[in-house]
Design a protein around this motif. Structure first.
Motif: not given
Lengths: 349, 516, 314
Positions: A218, A221-222, A234-237, B311, B331-332, B364, B367
Motif C-alpha cells: 500500500t 501505491y500511495e 488527498r481527496f480520496a483520503g 477535507l 475523508p476516510r 478510496e 487500504h
C-alpha cells in the motif's frame, strides 16, 4: 505545435526514439573526441573495453556501480512521489559519517551484530538528513529542490569540520581523515578472489525490495498516487504529508547506504573525496531508468561503465574524462525527450 | 439598417472539417453570419461547437475548409489574424490573469511588443468609454482575482470590444450567471447588435436560445443537422434536433423524505483566499430526498463540499451524522460513515490520469481488506472488482488495465460513480456531476442519482445549472458568499426569485427576520 | 576591529557590492525566467560556462566587453537548449534544468582541459579595473562603496533598472508577466506563449552567464574549477526572497553579500579565530534556507510557474 497522446503506440514508436537518443549521444561524443584530436572509434572502443573488456574492468564497473545503485534508488523513490531529492550527496555522507563514528571501535562487536547495526544506523542518519527539507516542505511549503541542494554544501562543510576536529585520525599525518574501521566493520568480499564486496549484493537486494514495495504494498501505491496527482490523492483520503515523510525516510536511507558501502566496502575510512558526486549522478541513473527500481541496476551499470571506461580511455589517449559527464548529460536530456515522443505525437498547428 | 446592409455576410465558414486522432470533431460544417444577426450555435456537450469556434479563432487549424471574414479569407491557425479581422471571443473558461488588473488584462497584446511604452491613461479612458456605451460596469484598476464571476465576464467582453471586434463569439456565457446577470448580458448583446456587431452565441440552454437569437444552427456529433429561424421553431423541436430523438429525461416521481441523515447547524469555516468559507450554515440532508444547492460559482460551494467530503472540519457550529456529533473528521471517516463524494473536477481531484482504471477504482478502498491486507496489495481482487464496476456501470473502455486518461469524460464519470456507489452509500454528495458530459451520460448520471434517492439515500446536488437543480431537487437552498438560504420546496420558487437570492439579496431580510 | 567598525567602513560595503554583483546578474536572469513561468535550474552550470567563456575570449585576445558578450551568447545557447525542451515539449523543468547544469559544467571543464592541457596554476588575464565615477565617488562611505566599482558592477545596477522598467511599463513586460500568470490569457490575445517563454529563458540565461563572467573578469582574473560553488542555487533562493521583483532582488543580493563579507572579516577577529572556518563558510547557504522559510507565504508566486502550456489541451 501541439502534443497529442497516442493510444496504442506501435513497436517502432516505442523503440526508435530511445535508440536515436543513444545514437545521438554517441555522435556527440565522437565529435568531441575529434575536437580533442583523437580518433572517435578508438575513443569509443577504449571506453567499452575499459568498462567491460576484461575481468578487472568488469569488477571495477560493478564496484563503481554499487553506490550509484543506491543513490539511483534513492532518487527514483523520491522522484516517483514528486519529492525532488537533490540532496543524495549529503545523505550519502551522513551514512558514511555514522559508519565511521560507530565502526572505528565505539561498538566492539562481532561482524554478525556490527554490520547490520551499521546498515540501520546509516539508513537512519540519511533519513534524518532528508527529513529536515521534507518537513520544511510539508510544514512551510518551502521548495525542496533548493533546500536539499544547499544542504549538500552545508553538510560537506560539517563533515570537513568533524574530520579536522573530533574525528581526525591521530595517526593520519595531519590529513583530514577519519580513523580506520575495525575489521568487523568491513564488508566482506562476495566471493573468494573476487575484488567485489558485499555492498554490491546489498545494492541488488535493495533494488528488489524497492520494487516489491512499489508494486505490491500500500505504501508503494500511495507514493505513486501522491506523485502523480496530489490533489486526487488527498481527496480520496490518502494522508499526503505522511506519505511524503515516509518517502523521504526511505529515500534518505537508501542514499546513506551508498556512503556506508563505500566506507565499509572500499575505502575503510572517511575522507572528503569519498564521493565524486555519486549523489548527483544518482539523479541521472534514476532518470535513465525512468524511475523503475529494477532498471536502476541496469542504468547504474551503464553509467558506471561509461565512467570507468572513460577513465581508462583517458589514461590511454589523453581525452579529458569530462567526456563521460558530457555524454551522460546529453543522454539524459535526449532520453527524456525520446520518452515523451514514444507516448505523444507532434502535430503542426 | 438597410436591407443591403442586413444581408451582408460578415462571416462564412465553408465545409470545415477537423479530426483529433479518430474523433471527428467537425464534419464539413458550413455556416454564414449576417450583419447585425445573432446566431445560436446549439448542441450537446461534445457536438463540436467549441472546436468550430476555436478553429474560427485560430486556436486550431482545420483539416480542410475555409473561413472568410468580411469577404476576405482568414489565414488559419492564427489568433492574431482573427483578432485583427474583427473576431472577438469570450471563452467559456475565462482567459484572465488573476494577479493582474483589469486594465493590464485588456491592454495585453494590443500594442506591438517591440514598442517601448504602454499608455495606461489612454487605455483607461477607452475602457471607461466602452463600459459606458455597452453597459458593462467595471473598475479598470481592480485586480481580476477580486472580481465576481459576472464581473470577470464583463472584462472578457471588454477585451473583445477594446480590440474593435465586429463579430462576437460567446461560448456558454450564461453557465455561471444568475438569471438577472443573464438579463444584463442580453441587454449588452442587444446594445452591441444595435451598434453594428454580429454575434455567435454558443449554448445548450434552449430558453436562452429562443430568447436572444435570430437563427439557430444545430450541431450533432460534429455535423450540422439543422438550421432554422428562431421564430419558426420552439424548444421541443430544438431539443429533438439536438439529440436526434425524443429527449428522455428521467422522470422524477414525488418522494416521501425520511429522517435527517446529515445536519449542519450554524457551521462556519474559514475563507480560502478568494473562495468564501461557510457562514453560519444550517442544512438538513434527509433520506430519500434530493437537496439542490443553487448558486453562482465561487460562493462557497467548494467550502460546503470540502466540509461534507471530510477535507475540512467546522470552525464553529455542529456537523451531525444521524444526530450524533463527530469527534474526528477526515475523508476516510466520511467514506466510512456512508458518504459518497462525486468531486467537482474529475480530472483534477476525481481521477489520476496516468493510473489504470483498477488503480483509480480502489483510490478510496485500497487500504483495507479485501483490496489489501496488512499493507500488502491484492491486485487480483482489485481488478476483479473493477471489472464488475465496468460492466455494471457501462464504462466503455478496452479493459481495467487501461490508463484512465484515454477514456472519454462520460466514461470517467461513470467509473467514479461506480466507485462510490458500489458501497451502497446513504449520503451522496454530487458536485457538478454532469459538467461537460454529453446528453446520454447526463441522463445516466441523473438516473443513478434518482435511483439512489428511491433507495432511501440523501443526495446533495451542487450545480451551477439552475435548470438541473430545479428539475431534480425536492428541496433547494441557495448559497451566496458562504451563506445558505432557507429551504425552498419543489415548485415554490421561480427561477427569477431564486436569482434574487443567488445575487445575495434576500439574505438581509432573512437576517433581520431572525434577529427580531 | 569590532563589529561596528566593520559595518561603518567603506571597504566593507565596497566588498559587499562586489560580492553581490555576480548574484545580481544571475538573480535577474532567473527572475526573468520565472516571471514568464519557467524554473531554470541550469543557472549553476550556465554561470560556470559564462565564467569560462568570457575569460577564455579575453585570454585569446579579445577585449573585455567582447568577452562579456561572448559569455552572454554562450549562456543564451544553453538557454535555448533548456527552453526548447521545457517550453514547446513541456518536459520536466526540474530534470531539464539539472541536465543543463551538468551539460554546461562538464562541457566547460572539457573545453578548459582541451584549451589549457598543461597548466598547473590557472593563467591570468587583465581583468576589469575599478572605475571611480568623478564627484560621486568622493561622498563619504557611499562614495567608495558604490561609485568606485568595476564597470560590470555598474552594468548590473543599470540592468536592474532596465528590467524593472521593461517588466512594468512596456507591452513586452506585460506579456511576459501574463505568460507567467495565465498563458491562456496570452494566447487568447493573439500572442505566442512559446515565443515569449523561450525568449525569457534565453535572455535570462544570458544574464546568468554574465554573472559567471563577472567572477573571472572582474572579481578575480582567472578561471578555476569549483569557482561558482553553489552561487547559482543561492540565486534561486534570492528570487523567492525578492518576491520576484527586481528591486527587492537587488536588495536581497546586497544583504546576502553583506553577510558574506561580514563572515570573512569576523573570521579575522579574536572571536572569529576560535570558531572553525567551516561554520563561516556555511553561513551563506544557511541564510539562503532561512530566507526561503521566511518567504514561504507564497502569495506572490507567478501563477503559472512550472506549468507547461499545452495549446488546446483536451
Amino acid at each position: 505545435m501541439r502534443l497529442e497522446p497516442i493510444a496504442n503506440p506501435s513497436l517502432a514508436r516505442t523503440i526508435l526514439p530511445p535508440v536515436i537518443a543513444i545514437a545521438t549521444t554517441v555522435v556527440v561524443a565522437s565529435l568531441l573526441a575529434m575536437l580533442a584530436g583523437a580518433n572517435p572509434f578508438a575513443v569509443l572502443g577504449l571506453i567499452l573495453k575499459g568498462a567491460f573488456g576484461s575481468k578487472f574492468a568488469v569488477l571495477e564497473t560493478l564496484n563503481r556501480a554499487t553506490p550509484l545503485i543506491f543513490t539511483g534508488l534513492s532518487v527514483a523513490v523520491a522522484f516517483r512521489a514528486r519529492l525532488w531529492n537533490i540532496g543524495a550527496e549529503a545523505q550519502l555522507y551522513a551514512g558514511a559519517l555514522i559508519t565511521v563514528v560507530l565502526g572505528t571501535g565505539a561498538l566492539p562487536w562481532g561482524a554478525g551484530a556490527l554490520l547490520p547495526t551499521l546498515v540501520l544506523a546509516a539508513m537512519l542518519a540519511g533519513a534524518v538528513v532528508l527529513l529536515v527539507p521534507a518537513l520544511l516542505k510539508v510544514r512551510f511549503g518551502v521548495d525542496e529542490v533548493v533546500t536539499t541542494l544547499l544542504f549538500n554544501f552545508i553538510f560537506l562543510l560539517f563533515v570537513s569540520m568533524l574530520l579536522e576536529g573530533p574525528l581526525k585520525d591521530p595517526m593520519g599525518m595531519g590529513w583530514p581523515k577519519s580513523e580506520r574501521l575495525i575489521a568487523e566493520a568491513r564488508l566482506p568480499r562476495m566471493m573468494e578472489g573476487l575484488r567485489l564486496h558485499w555492498g554490491f549484493g546489498l545494492a541488488i537486494i535493495s533494488a528488489a525490495l524497492v520494487w516489491v514495495i512499489q508494486r505490491r504494498t500500500t505504501l508503494g501505491y500511495e507514493m505513486r498516487a501522491v506523485g502523480l496527482n496530489r490533489d486526487a490523492a488527498r481527496f480520496a483520503g490518502i494522508a499526503v504529508n505522511g506519505v511524503l515523510i515516509r518517502t523521504a525516510l526511505l529515500s534518505g536511507g537508501l542514499a546513506a547506504l551508498a556512503g556506508f558501502s563505500e566506507v565499509a566496502g572500499v575505502k575503510g575510512s572517511l575522507t572528503l573525496d569519498l564521493s565524486p558526486g555519486f549523489g548527483y549522478t544518482g539523479i541521472i541513473v534514476a532518470m535513465l531508468a525512468l524511475l523503475n527500481p529494477l532498471a536502476v541496476v541496469a542504468a547504474a551499470l551503464f553509467v558506471a561503465g561509461i565512467f570507468v571506461g572513460a577513465d581508462s580511455m583517458s589514461r590511454a589517449v589523453g581525452v579529458p574524462t569530462y567526456l563521460a559527464d558530457i555524454m551522460l548529460a546529453t543522454a539524459l536530456l535526449l532520453m527524456v525527450l525520446a520518452i515523451l515522443l514514444t507516448r505523444f505525437r507532434v502535430v503542426r498547428e | 439598417m438597410t436591407g443591403a446592409e442586413a444581408a451582408q455576410v460578415v462571416l462564412r465558414l465553408d465545409r470545415i472539417t477537423k479530426t483529433f486522432g479518430k474523433l471527428v470533431a467537425n464534419d464539413a460544417v458550413s455556416l454564414s453570419l449576417h450583419r447585425g444577426e445573432v446566431i445560436a450555435l446549439l448542441g450537446e456537450n461534445g457536438a463540436g461547437k467549441t472546436t468550430l469556434m476555436n478553429i474560427l479563432f485560430g486556436q486550431y487549424t482545420a483539416d480542410s475548409g475555409a473561413v472568410e471574414v468580411f469577404g476576405k479569407a482568414l489565414p488559419p491557425g492564427n489568433p492574431r489574424a482573427a483578432l485583427d479581422a474583427g473576431v472577438g471571443m469570450v471563452h467559456q473558461h475565462f482567459t484572465l490573469a488573476d494577479n493582474m488588473t483589469v486594465l493590464e488584462n485588456v491592454a495585453l497584446g494590443t500594442v506591438p511588443l517591440w514598442q517601448p511604452r504602454l499608455d495606461p491613461a489612454a487605455v483607461r479612458a477607452r475602457i471607461t468609454k466602452l463600459a459606458d456605451d455597452f453597459r458593462l460596469a467595471v473598475d479598470p484598476e481592480a485586480r481580476v482575482g477580486t472580481l465576481t464571476v459576472g464581473e470577470r465576464q464583463r472584462v472578457e467582453i471588454l477585451k473583445a470590444l477594446y480590440r474593435e471586434a465586429k463579430i462576437l463569439i460567446l461560448d456558454e456565457p450564461t453557465a455561471v450567471l444568475t438569471p438577472q446577470e443573464t438579463d444584463d448580458l442580453f441587454a449588452t448583446l442587444r446594445k452591441a447588435v444595435a451598434l453594428g456587431l454580429s454575434i455567435v452565441f454558443i449554448s445548450h440552454k434552449l430558453h436562452e436560445v429562443m430568447d436572444i437569437s435570430d437563427r439557430v444552427v444545430i450541431l450533432r456529433h460534429g455535423r450540422l443537422v439543422a438550421e432554422m429561424a428562431t421564430r419558426d421553431t420552439d424548444r421541443h423541436a430544438l431539443a429533438a434536433a439536438m439529440v436526434g430523438a425524443e429527449v428522455n429525461a428521467p422522470k422524477v416521481s414525488p418522494a416521501t423524505p425520511g429522517a435527517a441523515l446529515l445536519q449542519l447547524r450554524d457551521v462556519s469555516t474559514p475563507d480560502q483566499g478568494n473562495a468564501p468559507g461557510l457562514k453560519r450554515a444550517t442544512l438538513d440532508l434527509r433520506a430519500g430526498q434530493i437537496t439542490g444547492l443553487a448558486g453562482v460559482s465561487g460562493n462557497g460551494q467548494a467550502a460546503l463540499a470540502d466540509l461534507i467530503g471530510g477535507l475540512t472540519a467546522p470552525d464553529a457550529g455542529q456537523l451531525d451524522l444521524d444526530g450524533v456529533g463527530l469527534a474526528q473528521w477526515s475523508p476516510r471517516i466520511a467514506v466510512q460513515s456512508g458518504i459518497a463524494r462525486i468531486p467537482e473536477d474529475r480530472h483534477k481531484t476525481g481521477t489520476i490520469a496516468d493510473f489504470t482504471l483498477t488503480e483509480n477504482a480502489i483510490l478510496e478502498s485500497y487500504h483495507k481488506p479485501p483490496m489489501s491486507r496488512r499493507g500488502w496489495m491484492n491486485w487480483a481482487r482489485a481488478e476483479a472488482a473493477t471489472q464488475e464496476i465496468i460492466e455494471r456501470y457501462d464504462v466503455r473502455c478496452p479493459g481495467p488495465e487501461t490508463r484512465i486518461r484515454l477514456l472519454s469524460g462520460g466514461n470517467m464519470q461513470k467509473l467514479i460513480l461506480g466507485r462510490v456507489l458500489e458501497a451502497a452509500p446513504r449520503i451522496i454528495l454530487a458536485n457538478q456531476p454532469v459538467r461537460g458530459l454529453d446528453i446520454g451520460a447526463v441522463n445516466y448520471v441523473h438516473s443513478q442519482l434518482l435511483a439512489a434517492r428511491a433507495r432511501g439515500a440523501a443526495v446533495l446536488l451542487i450545480s451551477e445549472d439552475l435548470d438541473e437543480i430545479m428539475a431534480l431537487s425536492d428541496v433547494i437552498h441557495v448559497i451566496s458568499e458562504g451563506r445558505l438560504s432557507p429551504e425552498f420546496a419543489r415548485g415554490s420558487m421561480t427561477p427569477a426569485e431564486l436569482g434574487v437570492w443567488m445575487a445575495g439579496h434576500g439574505f438581509e431580510r432573512d437576517e433581520v427576520a431572525h434577529a427580531s | 576591529m569590532d563589529m561596528l567598525d566593520i559595518l561603518l567602513s567603506a571597504s566593507f560595503w565596497a566588498a559587499a557590492i562586489r560580492i553581490a554583483s555576480p548574484l545580481i546578474f544571475a538573480t535577474l536572469g532567473e527572475l526573468i525566467c520565472e516571471r514568464a513561468g519557467v524554473l531554470n535550474l541550469g543557472i549553476e552550470g550556465i554561470m560556470v560556462a559564462g565564467a569560462f567563456a568570457g575569460w577564455m575570449a579575453v585570454y585569446s585576445g579579445t577585449g573585455l566587453w567582447t568577452g562579456v558578450m561572448v559569455a552572454m551568447v554562450v549562456g543564451m545557447a544553453f538557454g535555448l537548449i533548456h527552453s526548447v525542451l521545457t517550453v514547446p515539449f513541456g518536459l520536466s523543468q526540474h530534470v531539464v534544468g539539472l541536465g543543463v547544469t551538468l551539460l554546461a559544467t562538464s562541457s566547460t571543464y572539457y573545453a578548459y582541459r582541451l584549451a589549457l592541457p598543461e597548466v598547473t596554476s590557472p593563467p591570468k588575464i587583465t581583468a576589469f579595473q575599478p572605475f571611480e565615477i568623478p564627484v560621486l565617488s568622493d561622498i563619504p562611505l557611499i562614495g567608495p562603496a558604490l561609485f568606485a566599482q568595476t564597470p560590470m558592477t555598474y552594468l548590473a545596477f543599470v540592468l536592474v533598472a532596465v528590467v524593472s522598467v521593461v517588466l512594468y511599463r512596456t507591452p513586452l513586460g506585460l506579456a511576459l508577466r501574463a505568460a507567467g500568470e495565465n498563458p491562456a490569457a496570452v494566447a487568447a490575445q493573439g500572442l505566442s506563449v512559446t515565443g515569449i517563454r523561450m525568449g525569457a529563458v534565453i535572455v535570462g540565461s544570458g544574464f546568468m552567464a554574465m554573472g559567471g563572467a563577472f567572477l573571472t573578469m572582474s572579481a578575480f582574473d582567472s578561471f578555476f574549477f569549483e569557482m561558482v560553488n553553489g552561487r547559482g542555487w543561492i540565486c534561486i533562493a534570492l528570487v523567492v526572497f525578492g518576491a520576484w521583483k527586481p528591486g527587492k532582488a537587488l536588495l536581497g543580493a546586497v544583504l546576502f553579500a553583506a553577510f558574506d563579507a561580514l563572515q570573512i572579516r569576523v573570521q579575522q577577529t579574536p572571536l572569529g579565530a576560535d570558531i572553525p572556518y567551516q561554520i563561516f563558510l556555511m553561513t551563506p547557504y544557511v541564510l539562503s534556507i532561512l530566507a526561503l522559510i521566511v518567504m514561504s507565504r507564497r502569495a506572490e508566486v507567478p501563477g503559472a510557474l512550472m506549468v507547461p502550456f499545452n495549446k488546446g489541451e483536451r
